[in-house]
Write a protein that holds these residues in place. Structure first.
Motif, short mmCIF file in Angstrom:
data_model
loop_
_atom_site.label_atom_id
_atom_site.label_comp_id
_atom_site.label_asym_id
_atom_site.label_seq_id
_atom_site.Cartn_x
_atom_site.Cartn_y
_atom_site.Cartn_z
N GLN A 1 35.17 45.03 36.62
CA GLN A 1 34.17 45.52 37.57
C GLN A 1 34.36 44.85 38.93
O GLN A 1 34.78 43.71 39.01
N ILE B 1 37.41 40.90 41.49
CA ILE B 1 37.21 41.73 40.30
C ILE B 1 36.90 40.81 39.13
O ILE B 1 37.57 39.79 38.92
N GLY B 2 35.89 41.18 38.35
CA GLY B 2 35.46 40.38 37.20
C GLY B 2 36.40 40.50 36.02
O GLY B 2 37.37 41.27 36.03
N LEU C 1 33.21 42.89 41.93
CA LEU C 1 32.14 41.94 42.20
C LEU C 1 31.78 41.90 43.68
O LEU C 1 30.60 41.92 44.03
N GLU C 2 32.79 41.81 44.52
CA GLU C 2 32.56 41.76 45.96
C GLU C 2 33.82 42.22 46.68
O GLU C 2 34.92 42.04 46.18
N GLN C 3 33.63 42.77 47.88
CA GLN C 3 34.76 43.29 48.64
C GLN C 3 34.53 43.03 50.12
O GLN C 3 33.40 43.09 50.61
N ALA D 1 33.41 33.12 38.17
CA ALA D 1 33.04 34.47 37.76
C ALA D 1 34.15 35.49 38.03
O ALA D 1 34.07 36.62 37.57
N VAL D 2 35.19 35.10 38.75
CA VAL D 2 36.23 36.05 39.19
C VAL D 2 37.42 35.99 38.26
O VAL D 2 37.94 34.92 37.93
N MET E 1 31.06 34.25 46.33
CA MET E 1 31.10 34.48 44.89
C MET E 1 31.72 33.24 44.25
O MET E 1 32.75 32.76 44.71
#
Length: 133
Positions: free
Chosen positions: A91, A86-87, A93-95, A122-123, A118
């Motif tokens: 939001q 999660i950002g 980001l990837e899962q 960014a996380v 990722m």
């Protein structure tokens, strides 16, 4: 049968050492932050995360760990582990969803591993959730 003075002394010494050194051998609590990334663990009703390891890299994040029952019974670990990145603004980001695997039939926990493409910078938060079907 074992009422000799030497046996009683040895038993007392071993118990004393176990009481003193027992907490020193315990594993430290898992960190809730890794390089500025918050880690959130969500356990299900009958299972919890006994170990979680996060290895942030330049272009990917590797997440591994173990899921175990609250009561230490052998048997299959049902369900799946959902790992979400999660950002900073909240939001997704990837899962990834992975199925925990036991090493052998006698094992009381199941291992999971996922690599997410990722960058760690960014996380903002890593959410690890166990879900029973």
């Amino acid at each position: 049968m074992f009422d000799t003075p030497n046996h009683s002394l040895r038993l007392t010494l071993m118990l004393t050492l176990a009481i003193i050194l027992g907490p020193a051998c315990a594993t430290p609590p898992l960190s809730d932050h890794t390089d500025g990334m918050k880690i959130e663990r969500i356990s299900s009703n009958h299972y919890n995360f006994s170990r979680v390891r996060v290895e942030p890299g330049v272009d990917s994040i590797s997440v591994s760990g173990e899921v175990a029952r609250f009561a230490s019974h052998r048997g299959m670990i049902a369900g799946k582990v959902r790992i979400a990145l999660i950002g900073a603004e909240g939001q997704l980001l990837e899962q990834a969803e992975v199925k925990p695997m036991r090493r052998n039939r006698q094992d009381r926990s199941a291992h999971f591993h996922a690599r997410l493409a990722m960058p760690a910078a960014a996380v903002g938060m890593l959410r690890i959730e166990h879900e029973v079907f």
